[in-house]
Design an enzyme around this catalytic site. Structure first.
Site, PDB file in Angstrom:
ATOM      1  N   CYS A  81     -62.252   2.197  30.929  1.00 29.44           N
ATOM      2  CA  CYS A  81     -61.545   3.483  30.931  1.00 29.44           C
ATOM      3  C   CYS A  81     -61.277   3.957  29.499  1.00 29.44           C
ATOM      4  O   CYS A  81     -62.228   4.152  28.748  1.00 29.44           O
ATOM      5  CB  CYS A  81     -60.277   3.402  31.770  1.00 29.44           C
ATOM      6  N   HIS A 191     -62.900   2.074  36.752  1.00 29.71           N
ATOM      7  CA  HIS A 191     -62.127   0.832  36.755  1.00 29.71           C
ATOM      8  C   HIS A 191     -62.795  -0.191  37.670  1.00 29.71           C
ATOM      9  O   HIS A 191     -62.605  -0.141  38.896  1.00 29.71           O
ATOM     10  CB  HIS A 191     -60.703   1.103  37.255  1.00 29.71           C
ATOM     11  N   GLU A 193     -61.904  -3.195  38.051  1.00 31.28           N
ATOM     12  CA  GLU A 193     -60.842  -4.012  38.640  1.00 31.28           C
ATOM     13  C   GLU A 193     -60.191  -3.330  39.844  1.00 31.28           C
ATOM     14  O   GLU A 193     -59.448  -3.963  40.594  1.00 31.28           O
ATOM     15  CB  GLU A 193     -59.779  -4.352  37.585  1.00 31.28           C
TER      16      GLU A 193
END
Length: 210
Positions: A81, A191, A193
């Protein structure tokens, strides 16, 4: 087990990144200690918030020096990001220009779309030779949440022997850089994650290079 450091410079989604990397088998430490960051098998540079604030925190922990020293030794770095955005030359937010790390030429600027931020799941267009997206279908979706991005890739193929692999995405007809693979330096605007099984697969691909 790969040893990964998530760099803590005050501007990242640290615990989400830590947990996601642990789930795919990495030993993870969250720290701002440059010696630990340099010694790790892999370094993750997250980032959330304003470009200028992220660069201020990044500079405070000598982040650019850490990245440069790792890259000089061919040691992998993954930006996520705003952690990807600060790798470019500059960012412009609300008319304020902030110098970035300068690993790649280019400007982070506001997306040209009727609805901003760009928030939600999106497909990407990855090069066929991508290692980051290996084993992932072209219709796979990843989680984005951002108002700014790199809308023009400024590094021409003829300027270097082996040009980076650039992955693109589109929000409301506005194209922007979604990921870059450049030797040991990789980065994603989305992202991983927060991208479920697809994000876990992508992180596994990165860990496979350590």
């Amino acid at each position: 087990m790969a040893r990964v450091v998530v760099l803590d410079y005050g501007s990242g989604n640290l615990r989400s990144a830590e947990r996601a990397l642990q789930r795919v088998g990495a030993h993870v430490e969250v720290t701002a200690d440059p010696k630990v960051a340099l010694a790790a098998d892999g370094l993750v540079v997250p980032g959330v918030g304003a470009y200028a604030a992220c660069m201020e925190g990044f500079n405070a922990v000598h982040g650019a020096r850490i990245i440069d020293n790792r890259l000089a030794g061919g040691r992998p770095v993954l930006g996520i990001c705003v952690g990807m955005q600060i790798l470019f030359e500059r960012g412009i937010e609300h008319g304020v220009l902030t110098e970035g790390c300068g690993e790649w030429p280019g400007t982070v600027e506001r997306l040209d779309a009727p609805i901003v931020p760009h928030m939600g799941w999106n497909t990407v267009r990855a090069p066929e030779e991508s290692k980051l997206f290996a084993g992932l279908d072209s219709d796979t979706r990843y989680y984005f949440v951002h108002s700014y991005g790199v809308r023009q890739w400024e590094l021409e193929p003829g300027e270097i022997i082996r040009p980076p692999l650039v992955t693109w995405a589109t929000h409301a007809k506005d194209d922007f850089v979604a990921a870059v693979e450049n030797g040991p330096l990789w980065a994603t605007q989305f992202h991983p994650e927060k991208s479920g099984d697809a994000g876990a697969h992508l992180l596994e691909n990165w860990l496979g290079t350590l």
